[in-house]
Scaffold this motif. Structure first.
Motif, mmCIF file in Angstrom:
data_model
loop_
_atom_site.group_PDB
_atom_site.id
_atom_site.type_symbol
_atom_site.label_atom_id
_atom_site.label_comp_id
_atom_site.label_asym_id
_atom_site.label_seq_id
_atom_site.Cartn_x
_atom_site.Cartn_y
_atom_site.Cartn_z
ATOM 1 N N THR A 197 -24.292 18.332 -1.834
ATOM 2 C CA THR A 197 -24.992 17.868 -0.549
ATOM 3 C C THR A 197 -23.833 17.162 0.135
ATOM 4 O O THR A 197 -22.878 16.430 -0.444
ATOM 5 C CB THR A 197 -26.303 16.841 -0.712
ATOM 6 N N GLU A 223 -34.089 14.271 -3.042
ATOM 7 C CA GLU A 223 -33.635 15.931 -3.016
ATOM 8 C C GLU A 223 -34.060 16.431 -1.496
ATOM 9 O O GLU A 223 -33.141 17.041 -1.247
ATOM 10 C CB GLU A 223 -34.628 16.457 -4.062
ATOM 11 N N ALA A 277 -31.447 15.374 0.648
ATOM 12 C CA ALA A 277 -29.995 16.046 0.257
ATOM 13 C C ALA A 277 -29.948 17.200 0.748
ATOM 14 O O ALA A 277 -29.040 17.723 1.379
ATOM 15 C CB ALA A 277 -29.797 16.037 -1.214
ATOM 16 N N LYS A 278 -31.132 18.235 0.944
ATOM 17 C CA LYS A 278 -31.412 19.569 1.637
ATOM 18 C C LYS A 278 -30.981 19.674 3.024
ATOM 19 O O LYS A 278 -30.358 20.580 3.357
ATOM 20 C CB LYS A 278 -32.519 19.806 1.237
ATOM 21 N N ALA A 336 -19.457 22.307 -9.829
ATOM 22 C CA ALA A 336 -21.012 22.332 -9.605
ATOM 23 C C ALA A 336 -21.070 23.774 -10.517
ATOM 24 O O ALA A 336 -22.031 23.999 -11.226
ATOM 25 C CB ALA A 336 -21.130 22.784 -8.301
ATOM 26 N N ARG A 369 -23.486 24.573 -13.637
ATOM 27 C CA ARG A 369 -24.573 25.369 -13.505
ATOM 28 C C ARG A 369 -24.397 26.595 -14.522
ATOM 29 O O ARG A 369 -25.135 27.061 -15.110
ATOM 30 C CB ARG A 369 -24.470 26.117 -12.179
ATOM 31 N N TYR A 380 -23.293 21.548 1.917
ATOM 32 C CA TYR A 380 -21.971 21.404 1.624
ATOM 33 C C TYR A 380 -20.944 21.997 2.644
ATOM 34 O O TYR A 380 -21.384 22.791 3.335
ATOM 35 C CB TYR A 380 -21.752 22.319 0.390
ATOM 36 N N GLU A 407 -30.337 20.454 -13.532
ATOM 37 C CA GLU A 407 -29.936 21.106 -12.050
ATOM 38 C C GLU A 407 -28.933 20.453 -11.488
ATOM 39 O O GLU A 407 -28.643 19.156 -11.565
ATOM 40 C CB GLU A 407 -31.373 20.927 -11.477
ATOM 41 N N THR A 441 -24.417 16.382 -7.765
ATOM 42 C CA THR A 441 -25.019 15.472 -8.407
ATOM 43 C C THR A 441 -25.826 16.331 -9.556
ATOM 44 O O THR A 441 -26.380 17.454 -9.244
ATOM 45 C CB THR A 441 -26.133 14.553 -7.682
ATOM 46 N N PHE A 473 -26.839 19.611 -7.652
ATOM 47 C CA PHE A 473 -27.097 19.474 -6.304
ATOM 48 C C PHE A 473 -26.004 19.409 -5.666
ATOM 49 O O PHE A 473 -25.094 18.508 -6.087
ATOM 50 C CB PHE A 473 -28.228 18.370 -5.904
ATOM 51 N N ARG A 515 -28.855 16.511 -12.454
ATOM 52 C CA ARG A 515 -30.244 15.771 -12.673
ATOM 53 C C ARG A 515 -30.635 16.497 -14.078
ATOM 54 O O ARG A 515 -30.951 17.788 -13.700
ATOM 55 C CB ARG A 515 -31.485 16.029 -11.622
#
Ligand code: GCO
Ligand code: MG
Length: 409
Positions: free
Chosen positions: A11, A383, A386-387, A44, A48, A391, A7, A19, A9, A21
């Motif tokens: 942030t 996490e 981070a949420k 990213a 992804r 961005y 995954e 990041t 992320f 994970r």
């Protein structure tokens, strides 16, 4: 054992971080840093859209094989986006291996070659008095080596000077990238800089004495002959290094610089691979390798380039600004602790908000860094925290000369 999830992320606790994970079927997770300042979403998307699905089902123990597979199967080699993506995978797999072994990563790389890693901090000032204050602040924080950046009379905005850091409101979360939809324009005049800089180093040496190692970053702005002239002019002030004195693409240019000066040279924060260092290391055109784990493909290639450099007595000086996330930073501390040819580590200190998102086992005591002894890389990703920091678009600045020509910043 198999990888079951990968995954990504993004942030932004004061600045953007990417990041990765990776989770295994046995519930062990590893994290890696894929941050590319100003181009974060490209990495990213690379991870992804193109990498994550390739990792599912793979054995997380096979770090080298996974690295070679991602590098060679893409066919299109090198480049900061690709290499930051591969770096994140490499780090996450080392993190997992360390957790499974119950050991910090540096133990897996051969164990500690020293007790701690000496670090340098960034002092800067718009005039001599504020520069001296900044040097004193850094000495109080424990730094034993200090980078000196200064404003130049006649130039409105100069890279690395504190006004930019202070404007961000967080003294040590230095961030040259400005939030917004277009890069900030700065100005530049090399002759004014070359006249001014030696006078600043003379003042700093007169105030703080001959002992303290001093560094300076030229940030790719000089031609080879200008860099040679500066290196020579700075010789009386005994610099630890002069960094990125010329744009790093023109590697032959460094031969000219070397012919004229004994000021040590550090290069390579914008390089992505071991191959970028071939000429520089073989011809001994540099003294310090400036690569960062995050932009260089991770822990595995960083160890390789340092083993190559060791044959030529070239040491490490890994890139460590706050655009390397705490994960990438810790990753290179493990390498630094393990290799014999460690030199110095740039250390700028992340903000409190960044440290809330990335919980770290790293320490900085009396001027020396240590990655800590937690199994793996030693950073946990929060996490939920981070949420709360989505961005935010940000661009690095750029330079124009007086006549409007675009110049390296
Ligand atoms: C340094 C670097 C940084 C870069 C930054 C760009 O020596 O720390 O030059 O300050 O400008 O990493 O994103
Ligand atoms: Mg630099």
């Amino acid at each position: 054992m198999k990888i079951i999830a990968a995954e990504v992320f993004v942030t932004s606790p004061t600045r953007n971080f990417v990041t990765l994970r990776i989770t295994t079927d046995e519930g062990v997770t590893g994290i890696g840093d894929a941050t590319l300042n100003g181009r974060e979403l490209a990495v990213a998307a690379y991870l992804r859209e193109h990498v994550a699905q390739l990792l599912i089902g793979k054995d997380p123990h096979r770090i080298e094989d996974t690295w070679q597979f991602l590098y060679r199967s893409a066919y299109w080699r090198r480049g900061p986006v690709t290499m930051a993506a591969i770096a994140a995978v490499d780090m996450a797999l080392w993190d997992i291996k360390g957790k499974l072994a119950g050991m910090p990563v540096y133990q897996l790389l051969g164990g500690a070659s020293r007790n701690g890693l000496r670090a340098y901090g960034h002092a800067s000032g718009s005039d001599i008095e504020s520069l001296f204050d900044s040097v004193r602040e850094h000495l109080e924080l424990g730094y034993k080596s200090i980078r000196i950046q200064t404003a130049v009379p006649g130039i409105k905005a100069v890279y690395g000077v504190a006004a930019q850091a202070q404007a961000s409101g967080e003294r040590y979360d230095y961030e040259p990238a400005g939030r917004g939809a277009f890069p900030q324009e700065e100005d530049w005049d090399t002759r004014a800089y070359l006249r001014h800089l030696p006078t600043v180093f003379e003042a700093v040496r007169n105030e703080f004495g001959p002992e303290i190692p001093l560094l300076h970053d030229g940030h790719h702005r000089m031609t080879p002959i200008q860099a040679a002239k500066l290196g020579k002019a700075l010789e009386p002030y005994d610099l630890f290094w002069l960094e990125d004195c010329t744009p790093a693409e023109n590697q032959e240019g460094l031969r000219l610089v070397r012919q004229h000066t004994t000021t040590p040279l550090a290069i390579g924060e914008i390089f992505n691979t071991v191959w970028d260092y071939q000429t520089l290391i073989k011809e001994q055109l540099i003294d310090y390798v400036r690569a960062a784990s995050t932009h260089f493909g991770g822990i595995s290639p960083l160890k390789k380039v340092m083993d190559f450099a060791a044959q030529y007595q070239i040491k490490s000086g890994f890139h460590g600004p706050t655009d390397i996330s705490p994960v990438g930073f810790a990753a290179q501390l493990h390498v630094g602790l393990a290799i014999h040819n460690y030199g110095i580590q740039e250390y700028m200190q992340h903000s409190a908000r960044t440290n809330e998102v990335f919980e770290q086992s790293m320490t900085f005591v009396d001027g020396y860094l240590h990655p800590g002894n937690n199994p793996g890389i030693g950073v946990e990703f929060n996490e939920e925290a981070a949420k709360t920091y989505p961005y935010q678009q940000a661009y690095l600045p750029y330079n124009r000369l007086v006549d409007g020509t675009v110049h390296d910043w």
